[in-house]
Scaffold this active site. Structure first.
Site, PDB file in Angstrom:
ATOM      1  N   SER A 174       0.904  -1.171   0.040  1.00 12.43           N
ATOM      2  CA  SER A 174       0.164  -0.011  -0.152  1.00 12.43           C
ATOM      3  C   SER A 174       0.952   1.118   0.097  1.00 12.43           C
ATOM      4  O   SER A 174       2.167   1.287   0.448  1.00 12.43           O
ATOM      5  CB  SER A 174      -0.807   0.021   1.113  1.00 12.43           C
ATOM      6  OG  SER A 174      -1.451   1.191   1.536  1.00 12.43           O
ATOM      7  N   TYR A 209      -1.417  -1.230  10.371  1.00 16.91           N
ATOM      8  CA  TYR A 209      -1.752  -1.313   8.882  1.00 16.91           C
ATOM      9  C   TYR A 209      -0.303  -0.677   8.205  1.00 16.91           C
ATOM     10  O   TYR A 209       0.071  -1.254   7.405  1.00 16.91           O
ATOM     11  CB  TYR A 209      -3.112  -0.590   8.396  1.00 16.91           C
ATOM     12  CG  TYR A 209      -3.265  -0.930   6.887  1.00 16.91           C
ATOM     13  CD1 TYR A 209      -3.781  -2.109   6.370  1.00 16.91           C
ATOM     14  CD2 TYR A 209      -2.970   0.252   5.957  1.00 16.91           C
ATOM     15  CE1 TYR A 209      -3.832  -2.134   4.840  1.00 16.91           C
ATOM     16  CE2 TYR A 209      -3.045   0.018   4.651  1.00 16.91           C
ATOM     17  CZ  TYR A 209      -3.666  -1.135   3.961  1.00 16.91           C
ATOM     18  OH  TYR A 209      -4.036  -1.119   2.948  1.00 16.91           O
TER      19      TYR A 209
HETATM   20  N1  LIG Z   1      -8.416  -0.468  -2.135  1.00 14.03           N
HETATM   21  C1  LIG Z   1      -7.554   0.164  -1.643  1.00 14.03           C
HETATM   22  O1  LIG Z   1      -7.650   1.440  -1.939  1.00 14.03           O
HETATM   23  C2  LIG Z   1      -6.166  -0.239  -1.381  1.00 14.03           C
HETATM   24  C3  LIG Z   1      -5.100   0.417  -1.240  1.00 14.03           C
HETATM   25  C4  LIG Z   1      -3.947   0.073  -0.882  1.00 14.03           C
HETATM   26  C5  LIG Z   1      -3.614  -1.167  -0.705  1.00 14.03           C
HETATM   27  N2  LIG Z   1      -4.717  -2.068  -0.673  1.00 14.03           N
HETATM   28  C6  LIG Z   1      -4.497  -3.473  -0.325  1.00 14.03           C
HETATM   29  O2  LIG Z   1      -5.003  -4.123  -1.370  1.00 14.03           O
HETATM   30  C7  LIG Z   1      -5.169  -5.540  -0.791  1.00 14.03           C
HETATM   31  C8  LIG Z   1      -6.865  -5.897  -1.270  1.00 14.03           C
HETATM   32  O3  LIG Z   1      -7.721  -4.780  -0.644  1.00 14.03           O
HETATM   33  P1  LIG Z   1      -9.047  -4.454  -1.075  1.00 14.03           P
HETATM   34  O4  LIG Z   1      -9.349  -2.974  -0.927  1.00 14.03           O
HETATM   35  O5  LIG Z   1      -9.510  -5.100  -2.323  1.00 14.03           O
HETATM   36  O6  LIG Z   1      -9.839  -5.181   0.108  1.00 14.03           O
HETATM   37  P2  LIG Z   1     -11.311  -5.853   0.502  1.00 14.03           P
HETATM   38  O7  LIG Z   1     -12.254  -5.494  -0.632  1.00 14.03           O
HETATM   39  O8  LIG Z   1     -11.852  -5.985   1.801  1.00 14.03           O
HETATM   40  O9  LIG Z   1     -11.021  -7.315  -0.190  1.00 14.03           O
HETATM   41  C9  LIG Z   1     -10.160  -8.394   0.729  1.00 14.03           C
HETATM   42  C10 LIG Z   1     -10.168  -9.611   0.009  1.00 14.03           C
HETATM   43  O10 LIG Z   1      -9.266 -10.191   0.859  1.00 14.03           O
HETATM   44  C11 LIG Z   1     -10.180 -11.485   1.430  1.00 14.03           C
HETATM   45  N3  LIG Z   1      -9.589 -11.836   2.615  1.00 14.03           N
HETATM   46  C12 LIG Z   1      -9.601 -11.134   3.668  1.00 14.03           C
HETATM   47  N4  LIG Z   1      -9.264 -11.680   4.877  1.00 14.03           N
HETATM   48  C13 LIG Z   1      -8.701 -12.866   4.465  1.00 14.03           C
HETATM   49  C14 LIG Z   1      -8.344 -14.060   5.161  1.00 14.03           C
HETATM   50  N5  LIG Z   1      -8.185 -14.074   6.464  1.00 14.03           N
HETATM   51  N6  LIG Z   1      -7.943 -15.289   4.306  1.00 14.03           N
HETATM   52  C15 LIG Z   1      -8.214 -15.014   2.947  1.00 14.03           C
HETATM   53  N7  LIG Z   1      -8.961 -14.163   2.448  1.00 14.03           N
HETATM   54  C16 LIG Z   1      -9.170 -13.018   2.893  1.00 14.03           C
HETATM   55  C17 LIG Z   1     -11.553 -10.984   1.158  1.00 14.03           C
HETATM   56  O11 LIG Z   1     -12.650 -12.055   1.190  1.00 14.03           O
HETATM   57  P3  LIG Z   1     -13.238 -12.768   2.680  1.00 14.03           P
HETATM   58  O12 LIG Z   1     -13.758 -11.405   3.250  1.00 14.03           O
HETATM   59  O13 LIG Z   1     -14.302 -13.509   2.302  1.00 14.03           O
HETATM   60  O14 LIG Z   1     -12.171 -13.539   3.390  1.00 14.03           O
HETATM   61  C18 LIG Z   1     -11.294 -10.311   0.114  1.00 14.03           C
HETATM   62  O15 LIG Z   1     -11.578 -10.983  -1.124  1.00 14.03           O
HETATM   63  C19 LIG Z   1      -5.192  -5.562   0.614  1.00 14.03           C
HETATM   64  O16 LIG Z   1      -3.775  -5.927   0.731  1.00 14.03           O
HETATM   65  C20 LIG Z   1      -5.113  -3.908   0.812  1.00 14.03           C
HETATM   66  O17 LIG Z   1      -4.375  -3.717   2.138  1.00 14.03           O
HETATM   67  C21 LIG Z   1      -6.086  -1.645  -0.896  1.00 14.03           C
END
Ligand SMILES: NC(=O)c1ccc[n+]([C@@H]2O[C@H](COP(=O)([O-])OP(=O)(O)OC[C@H]3O[C@@H](n4cnc5c(N)ncnc54)[C@H](OP(=O)(O)O)[C@@H]3O)[C@@H](O)[C@H]2O)c1
Length: 262
Positions: A154, A168
């Protein structure tokens, strides 16, 4: 003559994406399928993961392997489930992540354990557990193309977000450094480790970007949040032959936010 279609192709490759059921993981899955890979997605909620795999199957070979990868046992269960489908793994995307926000004086220990376990410990142990499958891919075809590990970090691990998300921010900075460390260990084995540091992408985790995209865009030099093409493009670059020489680096995909912050 350089063949750019071939350079960025994932034809014939296998990919496993944790957290592939929604958000950024799903964006990457879509991109990999469009580039020709056989894609396996994982998440805890089996029904949601199955549904996404069903929808993405319209684009190519996409299989749901539900598992909680926050524990070593869960990671090993995912490796066993994957092993029933494929003997080798070309591309691992450590994307599943969690966030926790709380005021400094109240920040709980559970907010460290959950976040650091999933964001930093899991990418290490899942890669370790999948190393035999990654090595098998790295050694295929006389070692002509490396296997890839792509960690989703991130921008909060690159520059400081004023929000009180202590564990985080630390976990993502740790993951960026872990990416360098693992890259040096695995590069001689023809396994290339790199990372992506996303800025604002619409998701359940980033509800601000999802529900208030126009307001969030005002704080971004590019004046918009990230799209599926932005994330898929970066991931395809690193996963394909085009990214073979990008070793231990973190690609910032944020519309300029980190430069504006610093
Ligand atoms: N969106 C942003 O703006 C942003 C920015 C910077 C970095 N990121 C990073 O990008 C990545 C994805 O984030 P996102 O925004 O797409 O989040 P999200 O919409 O909350 O998606 C998270 C995904 O991870 C799965 N997950 C969560 N806990 C898990 C576990 N213990 N075991 C297996 N799967 C798990 C969730 O499904 P379940 O809940 O069914 O497990 C879901 O598929 C993360 O590492 C986040 O830190 C996101």
């Amino acid at each position: 003559m350089l063949n750019t279609t071939d350079l960025f192709s994932l034809q014939g490759r296998t990919a496993l994406i944790t957290g592939g059921s929604r958000g950024i993981g799903r964006m990457i899955a879509e991109g990999f399928l469009a580039a020709g890979a056989r894609v396996y997605i994982s998440a805890r909620k089996a029904a949601a993961c199955d549904e996404t795999a069903k929808e993405l199957s319209a684009l190519g070979h996409c299989i749901s392997l539900p598992s909680d990868v926050s524990t070593l046992d869960g990671a090993k269960a995912l490796v066993a489930a994957y092993g029933k489908h494929e003997a080798s793994l070309d591309i691992l995307v450590n994307n599943a992540g969690a966030a926790w926000g709380a005021a400094f004086d109240d920040f709980p220990e559970s907010g460290w354990d959950k976040v650091v376990d999933l964001n930093m410990k899991t990418p290490f142990f899942l890669t370790q557990a999948l190393a035999p499958a990654l090595r098998a891919a790295a050694n295929a075809h006389g070692g002509s193309s490396p296997a890839k590990v792509i960690n989703i970090a991130s921008i909060d691990g690159v520059s400081v977000n004023p929000m009180e998300t202590y564990s985080y921010a630390a976990s993502k900075a740790g993951l960026i450094h872990l990416t360098r460390r693992m890259a040096l260990r695995l590069a001689p084995e023809n396994i290339v480790v790199s990372a992506i540091a996303p800025g604002a992408f619409a998701s359940d985790m980033n509800k601000d970007a999802r529900d208030h995209a126009d307001a969030v865009a005002q704080r971004i030099p590019s004046r918009r949040i990230g799209t599926t093409e932005d994330m898929a493009g970066a991931a395809i670059f690193l996963a394909s032959r085009a990214g073979d020489y990008v070793v231990g680096s973190t690609l910032v995909v944020d519309g300029g936010v980190t430069h504006a912050r610093s």
